[in-house]
Motif scaffolding. Structure first.
Motif, PDB file in Angstrom:
ATOM      1  N   ILE A  49       0.834  -1.205   0.000  1.00 20.83           N
ATOM      2  CA  ILE A  49       0.000   0.000   0.000  1.00 20.83           C
ATOM      3  C   ILE A  49       0.870   1.257   0.000  1.00 20.83           C
ATOM      4  N   VAL A  50       1.913   1.265   0.838  1.00 22.27           N
ATOM      5  CA  VAL A  50       2.816   2.422   0.872  1.00 22.27           C
ATOM      6  C   VAL A  50       3.476   2.620  -0.488  1.00 22.27           C
ATOM      7  N   GLY A  51       3.871   1.512  -1.119  1.00 16.36           N
ATOM      8  CA  GLY A  51       4.448   1.617  -2.455  1.00 16.36           C
ATOM      9  C   GLY A  51       3.435   2.111  -3.467  1.00 16.36           C
ATOM     10  N   ALA A  52       2.206   1.580  -3.386  1.00 19.45           N
ATOM     11  CA  ALA A  52       1.159   1.969  -4.338  1.00 19.45           C
ATOM     12  C   ALA A  52       0.805   3.436  -4.200  1.00 19.45           C
ATOM     13  N   ILE A  53       0.783   3.930  -2.964  1.00 10.66           N
ATOM     14  CA  ILE A  53       0.456   5.337  -2.740  1.00 10.66           C
ATOM     15  C   ILE A  53       1.405   6.247  -3.518  1.00 10.66           C
ATOM     16  N   ASN A  54       2.618   5.743  -3.771  1.00 10.42           N
ATOM     17  CA  ASN A  54       3.605   6.568  -4.459  1.00 10.42           C
ATOM     18  C   ASN A  54       3.657   6.349  -5.959  1.00 10.42           C
TER      19      ASN A  54
ATOM     20  N   ILE B 290       9.491   7.225  -6.725  1.00 11.29           N
ATOM     21  CA  ILE B 290      10.121   5.931  -6.976  1.00 11.29           C
ATOM     22  C   ILE B 290      10.944   5.512  -5.767  1.00 11.29           C
ATOM     23  N   SER B 291      11.565   6.478  -5.098  1.00 15.97           N
ATOM     24  CA  SER B 291      12.395   6.170  -3.940  1.00 15.97           C
ATOM     25  C   SER B 291      11.566   5.623  -2.783  1.00 15.97           C
ATOM     26  N   VAL B 292      10.373   6.205  -2.546  1.00 17.65           N
ATOM     27  CA  VAL B 292       9.500   5.656  -1.505  1.00 17.65           C
ATOM     28  C   VAL B 292       9.109   4.220  -1.850  1.00 17.65           C
ATOM     29  N   MET B 293       8.764   3.993  -3.109  1.00 20.84           N
ATOM     30  CA  MET B 293       8.413   2.642  -3.548  1.00 20.84           C
ATOM     31  C   MET B 293       9.580   1.682  -3.346  1.00 20.84           C
ATOM     32  N   GLY B 294      10.781   2.174  -3.670  1.00 17.39           N
ATOM     33  CA  GLY B 294      11.968   1.337  -3.477  1.00 17.39           C
ATOM     34  C   GLY B 294      12.195   1.018  -2.012  1.00 17.39           C
ATOM     35  N   GLY B 295      11.994   2.012  -1.134  1.00 17.78           N
ATOM     36  CA  GLY B 295      12.145   1.761   0.293  1.00 17.78           C
ATOM     37  C   GLY B 295      11.134   0.758   0.804  1.00 17.78           C
ATOM     38  N   ALA B 296       9.876   0.886   0.356  1.00 17.21           N
ATOM     39  CA  ALA B 296       8.841  -0.059   0.781  1.00 17.21           C
ATOM     40  C   ALA B 296       9.134  -1.463   0.262  1.00 17.21           C
ATOM     41  N   PHE B 297       9.629  -1.552  -0.986  1.00 21.60           N
ATOM     42  CA  PHE B 297       9.976  -2.860  -1.548  1.00 21.60           C
ATOM     43  C   PHE B 297      11.120  -3.495  -0.771  1.00 21.60           C
ATOM     44  N   LEU B 298      12.175  -2.704  -0.512  1.00 18.20           N
ATOM     45  CA  LEU B 298      13.303  -3.231   0.259  1.00 18.20           C
ATOM     46  C   LEU B 298      12.864  -3.641   1.661  1.00 18.20           C
ATOM     47  N   ASN B 299      11.971  -2.851   2.249  1.00 20.34           N
ATOM     48  CA  ASN B 299      11.467  -3.179   3.570  1.00 20.34           C
ATOM     49  C   ASN B 299      10.795  -4.550   3.567  1.00 20.34           C
TER      50      ASN B 299
END
Length: 401
Positions: A138-143, A259-268
């Motif tokens: 969801i956090v990734g999608a929001i971005n 994209i960076s927020v999405m990357g952080g959520a993915f890495l998380n």
């Protein structure tokens, strides 16, 4: 036709629910100067359209939370979509700044319902580990919307003017209304014998505020969001009004932070599957946010705010939010499953309050020639998030240990 909760289509529905509030934020950014010129006010005053939107969103959550616990997630989400559609048309036809601000409050109140229902539905249907993975998505999608919205907004601005920038929110709300009406089966366990009295509502919210783990994680998430919204508002003012970049160029820059927020959520999510504790990932995010915000403030005070440096800091703080938000939100939702709607409401309320306050401070104190208000607000909220973690969460960190 019912959408199965374990399906990819259901996950996409959750993502669309969560992203609806962002349609009222990021599409507007490239048009702040044009909107101000059309309505006869300085561009910084249009920053208030962001703040009142967030205040409307946050205030409505206090209503939606207990109502969704009593009557279900589905009717609340559908109601919010309908209000969003009406308000979006109002924003598009506003003849003055006061009228625009009034409709923005209503628009924020409408988008609040689908946005908060996404998190409550996850808590209704999934266990802790699965819920954390869904929230990361969801956090990734929001971005996804912030990644493309400024560019789309710039294109709409160039082709049709600033008023039509509000219509994509209308379309997204209409799509969600149809999907929720036909494809979603109620997820909440509703007690039909309970009554929605003022005393019940107050007791539910007091339960959230009195739970150290719950309120601690909520405060961490809210403060981290304040740091993010400092650059969301400040970056538009800095890049367009100070550096003279065009809306299309700014859209590309802003997309990098999304994209960076999405990357952080993915890495998380990936690091969580490898066995790294959520508390460690949350700490990493807090450290990154503080370091990057400090760097920007020092550079601003020294007069070294090049375009590349500001972009790098935006990307770094955005990456940190991808670690902070999923873990803090998941931690907040775990202790009180019976009133997940009320918990989700407090999460959203404090996040939007911090975001609105940060956005307003950056806009009001913008000096027209530097990134100082943005840098100062980013560091303040980053330090505040770290302080809440150390003083409130860390002594009672059983959920994410």
């Amino acid at each position: 036709m019912r959408i199965p909760p374990g399906s990819f289509a259901f996950t996409l529905m959750l993502g669309l629910l969560a992203t609806l509030p962002t349609f009222g934020i990021d599409m507007l950014l490239p048009a702040m100067s044009a909107t101000g010129a059309a309505l006869g006010v300085p561009p910084a005053r249009i920053g208030l359209a962001m703040s009142v939107y967030l205040l409307g969103l946050g205030g409505a959550l206090l209503f939606y939370g207990p109502v969704s616990d009593r009557y279900g997630r589905k009717p609340v989400a559908i109601f919010g979509c309908a209000i969003t559609m009406i308000a979006s048309i109002g924003c598009a036809s506003a003849p003055s700044l006061p009228a625009l601000l009034a409709w923005r409050v209503v628009q924020g109140a409408g988008t609040a319902a689908p946005g908060m229902m996404a998190v409550a539905i996850v808590r209704d249907l999934f266990d802790e580990k699965a819920a954390r993975a869904k929230i990361s998505f969801i956090v990734g999608a929001i971005n996804v919307v912030p990644m493309i919205a400024p560019t789309c907004g710039a294109v709409i601005l160039a082709l049709a003017g600033w008023r039509l920038i509000y219509l994509p929110a209308f379309g997204a709300a209409l799509l969600l209304l149809l999907v929720m009406s036909r494809g979603f089966t109620e997820s909440a366990s509703i007690d039909t014998t309970s009554s929605l009295t003022p005393g019940t509502v107050v007791n539910n919210y007091l339960s959230v505020l009195r739970n150290p783990a719950c309120i601690g994680y909520i405060l961490v998430n809210a403060a981290a969001a304040g740091a993010v919204f400092a650059y969301i508002t400040g970056s538009s003012l800095f890049f367009i009004n100070v550096l003279g970049l065009g809306p299309e160029q700014y859209g590309l820059i802003f997309g990098a932070s999304s994209i960076s927020v999405m990357g952080g959520a993915f890495l998380n999510g990936r690091l969580g599957l490898l066995g790294i504790a959520p508390g460690q990932l949350l700490t990493l995010g807090l450290v990154l946010s503080t370091v990057f915000s400090s760097l920007l403030l020092v550079a601003t005070l020294g007069g070294w705010t090049s375009e590349s440096l500001v972009v790098s800091v935006m990307v770094g703080v955005a990456l940190s939010f991808g670690f902070i938000s999923p873990n803090a939100t998941s931690g907040a939702m775990q202790p009180l499953p019976r009133i997940a709607g009320s918990v989700s409401a407090v999460v959203g309320l404090l996040q939007t309050t911090a975001s609105a306050g940060s956005s307003a401070v950056v806009a009001i104190f913008f000096d027209g020639h530097s990134a100082l208000s943005m840098a100062g607000a980013m560091l303040f909220f980053s330090l505040l998030a770290a302080g809440f973690y150390l003083r409130v969460v860390y002594p009672d960190r059983k959920i994410l240990a």
